[in-house]
Design a protein around this motif. Structure first.
Motif, short mmCIF file in Angstrom:
data_model
loop_
_atom_site.label_atom_id
_atom_site.label_comp_id
_atom_site.label_asym_id
_atom_site.label_seq_id
_atom_site.Cartn_x
_atom_site.Cartn_y
_atom_site.Cartn_z
N THR A 158 -0.58 9.14 -9.01
CA THR A 158 0.32 8.02 -9.24
C THR A 158 0.03 6.86 -8.30
N GLY A 159 -0.62 7.14 -7.17
CA GLY A 159 -0.71 6.11 -6.15
C GLY A 159 0.65 5.96 -5.48
N ASP A 160 0.67 5.32 -4.31
CA ASP A 160 1.94 5.09 -3.62
C ASP A 160 1.78 3.91 -2.67
N GLY A 161 2.69 3.75 -1.75
CA GLY A 161 2.66 2.61 -0.84
C GLY A 161 1.42 2.55 0.03
N THR A 162 0.83 3.71 0.33
CA THR A 162 -0.31 3.70 1.26
C THR A 162 -1.67 3.67 0.55
N SER A 163 -1.79 4.30 -0.60
CA SER A 163 -3.10 4.38 -1.26
C SER A 163 -2.97 4.14 -2.76
N SER A 164 -4.03 3.55 -3.33
CA SER A 164 -4.06 3.33 -4.77
C SER A 164 -4.51 4.61 -5.48
N VAL A 165 -4.36 4.60 -6.79
CA VAL A 165 -4.83 5.72 -7.61
C VAL A 165 -6.31 5.97 -7.36
N LEU A 166 -7.08 4.85 -7.32
CA LEU A 166 -8.53 4.98 -7.13
C LEU A 166 -8.87 5.57 -5.75
N GLU A 167 -8.15 5.12 -4.73
CA GLU A 167 -8.39 5.66 -3.38
C GLU A 167 -8.11 7.16 -3.32
N TYR A 168 -7.02 7.56 -3.92
CA TYR A 168 -6.71 9.00 -3.96
C TYR A 168 -7.79 9.75 -4.74
N GLY A 169 -8.26 9.15 -5.83
CA GLY A 169 -9.30 9.78 -6.64
C GLY A 169 -10.58 9.97 -5.84
N ARG A 170 -11.00 8.92 -5.13
CA ARG A 170 -12.23 9.01 -4.32
C ARG A 170 -12.11 10.10 -3.26
N ARG A 171 -10.96 10.14 -2.61
CA ARG A 171 -10.75 11.14 -1.56
C ARG A 171 -10.80 12.55 -2.15
N LYS A 172 -10.19 12.70 -3.32
CA LYS A 172 -10.17 14.03 -3.95
C LYS A 172 -11.57 14.45 -4.36
N LEU A 173 -12.34 13.51 -4.90
CA LEU A 173 -13.73 13.80 -5.29
C LEU A 173 -14.51 14.30 -4.08
N GLU A 174 -14.33 13.62 -2.97
CA GLU A 174 -15.06 13.98 -1.76
C GLU A 174 -14.61 15.35 -1.24
N ARG A 175 -13.30 15.57 -1.25
CA ARG A 175 -12.75 16.82 -0.73
C ARG A 175 -13.21 18.01 -1.57
N LYS A 176 -13.26 17.82 -2.87
CA LYS A 176 -13.62 18.94 -3.76
C LYS A 176 -15.13 19.13 -3.83
N GLY A 177 -15.88 18.03 -3.69
CA GLY A 177 -17.33 18.13 -3.74
C GLY A 177 -17.91 18.29 -5.14
N CYS A 178 -17.09 18.04 -6.16
CA CYS A 178 -17.59 18.21 -7.53
C CYS A 178 -18.49 17.04 -7.93
N ASP A 179 -19.16 17.17 -9.09
CA ASP A 179 -20.15 16.18 -9.52
C ASP A 179 -19.51 15.01 -10.25
N LEU A 180 -18.42 15.28 -10.93
CA LEU A 180 -17.66 14.23 -11.62
C LEU A 180 -16.18 14.53 -11.45
N LEU A 181 -15.39 13.47 -11.35
CA LEU A 181 -13.93 13.65 -11.31
C LEU A 181 -13.31 12.73 -12.35
N VAL A 182 -12.59 13.33 -13.28
CA VAL A 182 -11.91 12.54 -14.31
C VAL A 182 -10.54 12.17 -13.76
N LEU A 183 -10.40 10.88 -13.46
CA LEU A 183 -9.19 10.39 -12.78
C LEU A 183 -8.23 9.79 -13.79
N ASN A 184 -7.03 10.32 -13.80
CA ASN A 184 -5.96 9.93 -14.71
C ASN A 184 -4.90 9.18 -13.93
N GLN A 185 -4.51 8.01 -14.41
CA GLN A 185 -3.37 7.36 -13.77
C GLN A 185 -2.10 7.84 -14.44
N VAL A 186 -1.21 8.45 -13.68
CA VAL A 186 0.03 8.93 -14.29
C VAL A 186 1.23 8.21 -13.69
#
Ligand code: CTP
Ligand code: CA
Length: 239
Positions: A158-186
């Motif tokens: 959803t994003g929030d006051g500190t980070s955008s949806v895209l920022e959270y997505g990038r962080r999650k991609l890095e944390r998981k280490g997967c090859d692709l991350l399908v990011l959904n804005q909810v």
């Protein structure tokens, strides 16, 4: 081979898709669950079948039918899904983690139905963390030196006051280490059980500061977009 399958871009490939939402039992009749309908995972399985792939669907609770032609492995809990994923990974080219995996499970499974108590004391449920199956699949591939050529994760943010949806997505991609991350804005009532959605597909190869194009559509359209990307990645392997 099924009619038309040989023409697909994934002919000869095995795709494993997890779908639905896990259920974590409290006692023989109760569980903690989530609102995932399984629609997106089913649509990905369908799109992979249309590309000629052999498809294994690891299904936690789903509210939609399983696509005809998919090999079904039914699971209930995150721990069962984990076993099924790691077993399937040895013989799969592409792993797509579309399931909503419970982050926590009850620490104890009551052997019998939990009853209201005469003394009025309310029960307390202690939760424990479930393993991160996606991150584990990535780790195991590295340790074994074999496994899926492509591991695809999903994220709904959803994003929030500190980070955008895209920022959270990038962080999650890095944390998981997967090859692709399908990011959904909810948001509010968006996405769960709905037929249209909007996604961006993130990759560790994305140039810094770029914003991947957002694609909106029905879950079937999104699934075809994801399969297009998967087929493209297999054609042009990452460095
Ligand atoms: N996933 C997983 N195992 C878990 C939790 C999630 O494999 N225990 C997978 C999901 O199937 C999805 C991806 O990880 O492909 C992202 O799920 P998400 O719930 O967004 O990530 P979490 O790491 O649980 O982060 P959050 O705290 O935001 O829920
Ligand atoms: Ca989660």
């Amino acid at each position: 081979a099924p009619v038309g399958a040989a023409a697909g871009r994934l002919a000869g490939k095995t795709v494993t898709v997890t779908a639905g939402g896990t259920r974590e039992p409290l006692d023989p009749v109760r569980f903690l669950g989530n609102r995932s309908s399984g629609k997106q995972g089913a649509a990905v399985a369908e799109a992979a079948l249309a590309e000629g792939a052999r498809v294994r669907l690891i299904a936690a609770h789903m509210e939609v039918p399983v696509p005809a032609g998919a090999e079904l492995v039914q699971v209930e809990t995150a721990l069962e899904l984990r076993d099924a994923v790691h077993q399937a990974a040895a013989e799969t080219d592409i792993l797509v983690m579309a399931a909503a995996v419970a982050d926590f499970r009850p620490g104890e499974l009551a052997e019998n139905k939990i009853k209201k108590r005469d003394d009025g004391a309310d029960p307390v449920i202690t939760l424990v963390r479930n393993p991160d199956i996606l991150a584990e699949a990535v780790q195991r591939r590295a340790e074994l030196g074999s496994g899926p050529a492509l591991i695809v994760g999903f994220a709904a943010e959803t994003g929030d006051g500190t980070s955008s949806v895209l920022e959270y997505g990038r962080r999650k991609l890095e944390r998981k280490g997967c090859d692709l991350l399908v990011l959904n804005q909810v948001g509010r009532s968006l996405v769960f059980g709905q037929d249209t959605t909007e996604v961006r597909i993130l990759s560790p190869q994305d140039a810094p500061g770029t914003e991947p194009v957002a694609v909106a559509g029905t879950k079937a359209e999104i699934a075809r977009h994801i399969l297009d990307r998967i087929a493209g990645e297999l054609d042009a392997p990452l460095p």
